[in-house]
Motif scaffolding. Structure first.
Motif, PDB file in Angstrom:
ATOM      1  N   ILE A 215       0.831  -1.204   0.000  1.00  0.00           N
ATOM      2  CA  ILE A 215       0.000   0.000   0.000  1.00  0.00           C
ATOM      3  C   ILE A 215       0.866   1.256   0.000  1.00  0.00           C
ATOM      4  O   ILE A 215       0.639   2.193  -0.773  1.00  0.00           O
ATOM      5  CB  ILE A 215      -0.960  -0.011   1.199  1.00  0.00           C
ATOM      6  CG1 ILE A 215      -1.982  -1.143   1.042  1.00  0.00           C
ATOM      7  CG2 ILE A 215      -1.675   1.331   1.338  1.00  0.00           C
ATOM      8  CD1 ILE A 215      -2.846  -1.372   2.265  1.00  0.00           C
ATOM      9  N   VAL A 216       1.895   1.294   0.863  1.00  0.00           N
ATOM     10  CA  VAL A 216       2.706   2.515   0.940  1.00  0.00           C
ATOM     11  C   VAL A 216       3.568   2.689  -0.301  1.00  0.00           C
ATOM     12  O   VAL A 216       3.805   3.819  -0.748  1.00  0.00           O
ATOM     13  CB  VAL A 216       3.558   2.565   2.228  1.00  0.00           C
ATOM     14  CG1 VAL A 216       2.679   2.464   3.466  1.00  0.00           C
ATOM     15  CG2 VAL A 216       4.644   1.501   2.249  1.00  0.00           C
ATOM     16  N   THR A 217       4.047   1.594  -0.899  1.00  0.00           N
ATOM     17  CA  THR A 217       4.836   1.747  -2.117  1.00  0.00           C
ATOM     18  C   THR A 217       3.951   2.175  -3.291  1.00  0.00           C
ATOM     19  O   THR A 217       4.356   2.992  -4.124  1.00  0.00           O
ATOM     20  CB  THR A 217       5.597   0.461  -2.457  1.00  0.00           C
ATOM     21  OG1 THR A 217       4.699  -0.659  -2.472  1.00  0.00           O
ATOM     22  CG2 THR A 217       6.699   0.192  -1.431  1.00  0.00           C
ATOM     23  N   ARG A 218       2.718   1.663  -3.350  1.00  0.00           N
ATOM     24  CA  ARG A 218       1.800   2.100  -4.406  1.00  0.00           C
ATOM     25  C   ARG A 218       1.458   3.582  -4.231  1.00  0.00           C
ATOM     26  O   ARG A 218       1.349   4.325  -5.210  1.00  0.00           O
ATOM     27  CB  ARG A 218       0.538   1.235  -4.348  1.00  0.00           C
ATOM     28  CG  ARG A 218      -0.474   1.448  -5.411  1.00  0.00           C
ATOM     29  CD  ARG A 218      -0.095   1.214  -6.840  1.00  0.00           C
ATOM     30  NE  ARG A 218       1.175   0.647  -7.164  1.00  0.00           N
ATOM     31  CZ  ARG A 218       1.854   0.915  -8.283  1.00  0.00           C
ATOM     32  NH1 ARG A 218       1.368   1.748  -9.157  1.00  0.00           N
ATOM     33  NH2 ARG A 218       2.994   0.348  -8.527  1.00  0.00           N
ATOM     34  N   LEU A 279      10.023  -4.418  -7.394  1.00  0.00           N
ATOM     35  CA  LEU A 279      11.415  -4.747  -7.667  1.00  0.00           C
ATOM     36  C   LEU A 279      11.865  -4.177  -9.004  1.00  0.00           C
ATOM     37  O   LEU A 279      13.059  -3.942  -9.219  1.00  0.00           O
ATOM     38  CB  LEU A 279      11.608  -6.266  -7.655  1.00  0.00           C
ATOM     39  CG  LEU A 279      11.164  -6.977  -6.382  1.00  0.00           C
ATOM     40  CD1 LEU A 279      11.405  -8.470  -6.497  1.00  0.00           C
ATOM     41  CD2 LEU A 279      11.875  -6.418  -5.158  1.00  0.00           C
ATOM     42  N   ASP A 280      10.913  -3.953  -9.903  1.00  0.00           N
ATOM     43  CA  ASP A 280      11.232  -3.458 -11.242  1.00  0.00           C
ATOM     44  C   ASP A 280      10.923  -1.983 -11.429  1.00  0.00           C
ATOM     45  O   ASP A 280      11.038  -1.460 -12.541  1.00  0.00           O
ATOM     46  CB  ASP A 280      10.450  -4.262 -12.297  1.00  0.00           C
ATOM     47  CG  ASP A 280      10.981  -5.679 -12.461  1.00  0.00           C
ATOM     48  OD1 ASP A 280      12.154  -5.903 -12.130  1.00  0.00           O
ATOM     49  OD2 ASP A 280      10.211  -6.545 -12.898  1.00  0.00           O
ATOM     50  N   GLN A 281      10.527  -1.299 -10.349  1.00  0.00           N
ATOM     51  CA  GLN A 281      10.175   0.118 -10.490  1.00  0.00           C
ATOM     52  C   GLN A 281      10.528   0.875  -9.217  1.00  0.00           C
ATOM     53  O   GLN A 281       9.661   1.326  -8.483  1.00  0.00           O
ATOM     54  CB  GLN A 281       8.696   0.276 -10.850  1.00  0.00           C
ATOM     55  CG  GLN A 281       7.733  -0.585 -10.062  1.00  0.00           C
ATOM     56  CD  GLN A 281       6.298  -0.450 -10.529  1.00  0.00           C
ATOM     57  OE1 GLN A 281       5.932   0.434 -11.305  1.00  0.00           O
ATOM     58  NE2 GLN A 281       5.441  -1.325 -10.038  1.00  0.00           N
ATOM     59  N   THR A 282      11.813   0.983  -8.962  1.00  0.00           N
ATOM     60  CA  THR A 282      12.295   1.524  -7.691  1.00  0.00           C
ATOM     61  C   THR A 282      12.569   3.025  -7.717  1.00  0.00           C
ATOM     62  O   THR A 282      12.942   3.590  -6.685  1.00  0.00           O
ATOM     63  CB  THR A 282      13.586   0.794  -7.264  1.00  0.00           C
ATOM     64  OG1 THR A 282      14.574   0.948  -8.305  1.00  0.00           O
ATOM     65  CG2 THR A 282      13.325  -0.680  -7.023  1.00  0.00           C
ATOM     66  N   ALA A 283      12.377   3.684  -8.851  1.00  0.00           N
ATOM     67  CA  ALA A 283      12.730   5.102  -8.954  1.00  0.00           C
ATOM     68  C   ALA A 283      12.098   5.975  -7.865  1.00  0.00           C
ATOM     69  O   ALA A 283      12.779   6.867  -7.331  1.00  0.00           O
ATOM     70  CB  ALA A 283      12.364   5.630 -10.343  1.00  0.00           C
ATOM     71  N   PRO A 284      10.820   5.759  -7.493  1.00  0.00           N
ATOM     72  CA  PRO A 284      10.236   6.647  -6.468  1.00  0.00           C
ATOM     73  C   PRO A 284      10.880   6.534  -5.093  1.00  0.00           C
ATOM     74  O   PRO A 284      10.619   7.376  -4.221  1.00  0.00           O
ATOM     75  CB  PRO A 284       8.766   6.190  -6.413  1.00  0.00           C
ATOM     76  CG  PRO A 284       8.511   5.510  -7.708  1.00  0.00           C
ATOM     77  CD  PRO A 284       9.808   4.846  -8.052  1.00  0.00           C
ATOM     78  N   PRO A 314      19.998   3.376  -2.620  1.00  0.00           N
ATOM     79  CA  PRO A 314      21.200   3.924  -1.975  1.00  0.00           C
ATOM     80  C   PRO A 314      21.035   4.282  -0.512  1.00  0.00           C
ATOM     81  O   PRO A 314      22.021   4.370   0.220  1.00  0.00           O
ATOM     82  CB  PRO A 314      21.501   5.175  -2.813  1.00  0.00           C
ATOM     83  CG  PRO A 314      20.206   5.551  -3.449  1.00  0.00           C
ATOM     84  CD  PRO A 314      19.487   4.257  -3.685  1.00  0.00           C
ATOM     85  N   HIS A 315      19.787   4.489  -0.061  1.00  0.00           N
ATOM     86  CA  HIS A 315      19.589   4.952   1.316  1.00  0.00           C
ATOM     87  C   HIS A 315      18.758   3.974   2.139  1.00  0.00           C
ATOM     88  O   HIS A 315      18.132   4.369   3.130  1.00  0.00           O
ATOM     89  CB  HIS A 315      18.906   6.319   1.307  1.00  0.00           C
ATOM     90  CG  HIS A 315      19.594   7.335   0.449  1.00  0.00           C
ATOM     91  ND1 HIS A 315      20.865   7.791   0.713  1.00  0.00           N
ATOM     92  CD2 HIS A 315      19.187   7.949  -0.704  1.00  0.00           C
ATOM     93  CE1 HIS A 315      21.213   8.660  -0.230  1.00  0.00           C
ATOM     94  NE2 HIS A 315      20.223   8.770  -1.090  1.00  0.00           N
TER      95      HIS A 315
END
Length: 352
Positions: A215-218, A279-284, A314-315
């Motif tokens: 939910i939070v990643t969406r 796993l395939d869309q980590t830019a945000p 990275p963080h």
């Protein structure tokens, strides 16, 4: 396949595990039959039915102190309700069965968040700053899941909102009556963010466990409030539902059925599983500090995926916890969990 999809997507509102019947209760200890649930490493809630109603008896059991071939003995404390030999019990990883005040002595206000489907109850815990923690529980879970880390968040001075969302107890049902694995539930998190902004919040730390992670990643992909998010805490997060379904099929020796199971879940729930693959869309997430707890004995979330997700950012700090099952890293080692969480949230704490 359709039966498995229906089971996953239908709300049941029960995260407890059958733990047999009590063999004996003595001063400060309980003897239980030896089984996978009762031998779990760590501290858990014990729940049983009383004359007052289902699940009204509660207690806390500590780590196993002694075992025999057929039994385990564990410390028993915080007993509420009569408990005797022969009582059927369940194990509750949430530990607490009440609200912040009754469980922890932490003041709070019961509030209502207005979402697109209606009113959703939440617990608002005051703090000193304008960066709020929004806690999002997992699939079929409860706000009580957030009570384990709550004292650490309160100590950091962070206002916290423990939310509910569609299909929760006392919250509106979704139009289909089914869980959407985060694909629509993020909108209820957005409604909670709107509420918090109305109460003075300017920024957020998102805290999600299990499906709460989805939910939070969406939310980070979809919500205009994503720019206000300063960090995330994830606990056994579902980051790729296809991976979860594949893992469950493999676990039961039915790996060849994973593809039709995924297709059934997608069709029955109207869900785009590829969209939920973080796993395939980590830019945000690349700019965010992230703390990710993952139990290495988790039977649901593949720990390799949590590790890979954290390693790609990275963080992000990845905290693996040996012997911990699903959302049970705190239960296995509360002190280490709270120390890691306290160090992480200190960066968001209000200035002294």
């Amino acid at each position: 396949m359709f039966g498995g999809a229906q089971l996953l997507l239908t709300p049941h509102h029960d995260t407890s595990t059958h733990a047999g019947t009590v063999i004996a209760v003595s001063d400060g200890a309980v003897t239980l039959r030896a089984m996978a649930a009762t031998k779990r490493v760590g501290t858990y809630g014990l729940v049983w039915d009383t004359d007052a109603g289902p699940g009204t008896g509660t207690a806390t059991i500590g780590p196993v102190t002694r075992t025999t071939a057929d039994t385990v003995i564990r410390p028993l404390s915080n007993i509420s309700g009569p408990l005797s030999a022969g009582t059927a019990v369940t194990l509750n990883p949430n530990i607490y069965a009440g609200d912040p005040e009754s469980s922890l002595g932490i003041p709070f206000s019961p509030v209502t968040v207005s979402g697109e489907l209606g009113a959703m109850p939440a617990w608002q815990v005051p703090g000193d700053g304008d960066t709020w923690v929004l806690f999002v529980h997992g699939i079929d879970g409860q706000r009580e899941s957030g009570l384990r880390p709550l004292p650490t968040l309160v100590d950091a001075g962070l206002p916290t909102l423990l939310i509910t969302y569609r299909n929760d107890v006392d919250a509106p049902a979704s139009p289909s009556g089914l869980i959407a694995l985060g694909q629509t539930e993020w909108r209820d998190l957005e409604a909670a963010a709107d509420y918090a902004i109305g109460q003075g919040a300017t920024d957020f730390v998102l805290y999600g466990d299990s499906m709460g992670g989805s939910i939070v990643t969406r939310f980070m992909h979809e919500s205009p409030h994503a720019a206000r998010v300063r960090g995330m805490v994830l606990d056994s997060p579902v980051l790729n539902w296809s991976g979860v379904l594949q893992g469950q099929a493999d676990r039961f020796g039915l790996g060849f059925l994973s593809s039709p199971l995924q297709a059934a879940v997608a069709w029955r729930g109207g869900i785009n599983l590829a969209e939920l693959d973080e796993l395939d869309q980590t830019a945000p997430f690349e700019h965010l500090p992230i703390l990710l707890f993952q139990g290495l004995a988790d039977p649901l979330v593949p720990h390799a995926e949590s590790e890979a997700f954290a390693a790609s950012l990275p963080h992000a700090r990845y905290v693996p916890v040996a012997d911990a099952g699903h959302i049970q890293s705190w239960n296995v080692d509360p002190g280490s969990y709270e120390a890691a969480l306290a160090e992480f949230v200190a960066q968001f704490a209000p200035a002294a």
